[in-house]
Design an enzyme around this catalytic site. Structure first.
Site, PDB file in Angstrom:
ATOM      1  N   ASP A  98      38.811  35.225  40.761  1.00  0.00           N
ATOM      2  CA  ASP A  98      37.825  35.063  41.960  1.00  0.00           C
ATOM      3  C   ASP A  98      38.616  33.785  42.824  1.00  0.00           C
ATOM      4  O   ASP A  98      39.359  32.895  41.973  1.00  0.00           O
ATOM      5  CB  ASP A  98      36.575  34.667  41.657  1.00  0.00           C
ATOM      6  CG  ASP A  98      35.840  34.906  42.813  1.00  0.00           C
ATOM      7  OD1 ASP A  98      36.126  35.184  44.114  1.00  0.00           O
ATOM      8  OD2 ASP A  98      34.495  34.985  42.944  1.00  0.00           O
ATOM      9  N   ASP A  99      38.097  33.543  43.918  1.00  0.00           N
ATOM     10  CA  ASP A  99      38.859  32.230  44.679  1.00  0.00           C
ATOM     11  C   ASP A  99      38.073  31.118  44.318  1.00  0.00           C
ATOM     12  O   ASP A  99      38.667  29.922  44.062  1.00  0.00           O
ATOM     13  CB  ASP A  99      38.852  32.490  46.250  1.00  0.00           C
ATOM     14  CG  ASP A  99      37.373  32.755  46.825  1.00  0.00           C
ATOM     15  OD1 ASP A  99      36.447  32.880  46.071  1.00  0.00           O
ATOM     16  OD2 ASP A  99      37.184  32.923  48.006  1.00  0.00           O
ATOM     17  N   ASP A 102      31.000  28.648  42.611  1.00  0.00           N
ATOM     18  CA  ASP A 102      30.074  27.894  43.099  1.00  0.00           C
ATOM     19  C   ASP A 102      28.902  27.491  42.156  1.00  0.00           C
ATOM     20  O   ASP A 102      29.252  26.515  41.646  1.00  0.00           O
ATOM     21  CB  ASP A 102      29.616  28.370  44.616  1.00  0.00           C
ATOM     22  CG  ASP A 102      29.021  27.433  45.395  1.00  0.00           C
ATOM     23  OD1 ASP A 102      28.325  26.634  45.027  1.00  0.00           O
ATOM     24  OD2 ASP A 102      29.179  27.390  46.703  1.00  0.00           O
TER      25      ASP A 102
END
Length: 165
Positions: A98-99, A102
């Protein structure tokens, strides 16, 4: 709704360098990954870069929506699951990409599907760090990362004049 005070804009060049740095870290693990599962949409670009660098040809997506308005993370919604071939054996040998992590909610959702997979993100915030295995850059929880695919070319007010970065 307003954006957080801390902005971290990432250019295409910087993102490519950071994704390659993640590939270097993963290559150093001496693990033979048989497939990549990228978490869409953010994981698509780093998965392409990492798949090239690590010579992994089998790429799958898991489609989970969490940012429904680009500002606030909402309820997770599974739009497309993972093929049974990759979930077999708990996802052993699978690299999940994933980028950003969070809050870690998305990674936790995917980890439930692939408990033996290796989870990697380009960027991580403190709440998400415990949910992944490898990342490149940590930013504070109150920082908003502007990815290159979300930006256009506009003038940015200097920080000293009230700009956010």
């Amino acid at each position: 709704m307003s954006l957080p005070d801390k902005a971290f804009p990432v250019s295409w060049d910087q993102f490519h360098r950071d994704a390659r740095a993640l590939a270097w870290r993963l290559a150093g693990l001496q693990t033979e990954f048989t497939a990549i599962v990228c978490i869409t949409r953010g994981g698509l670009v780093p998965a392409a870069i990492i798949s090239r660098e690590l010579n992994i040809r089998l790429i799958e997506t898991v489609c989970i929506a969490s940012y429904h308005d680009y500002l606030n993370q909402g309820e997770l919604s599974l739009l497309k699951g993972i093929s049974p071939e990759l979930t077999a054996n708990g996802g052993e040998g699978v690299l999940v990409v994933d980028d950003l992590t969070d809050t870690g909610k998305t990674a936790a959702e995917v980890r439930a599907m692939l408990p033996k997979a290796h989870f990697a993100c380009v960027y991580a915030k403190p709440q998400g760090v415990p949910t992944i295995d490898t990342f490149v850059t940590e930013v504070s929880q109150d920082t908003w990362i502007f990815f290159p695919w979300d930006m256009g070319f506009t003038f940015q007010e200097p920080i000293a004049k009230g700009g956010k970065g």
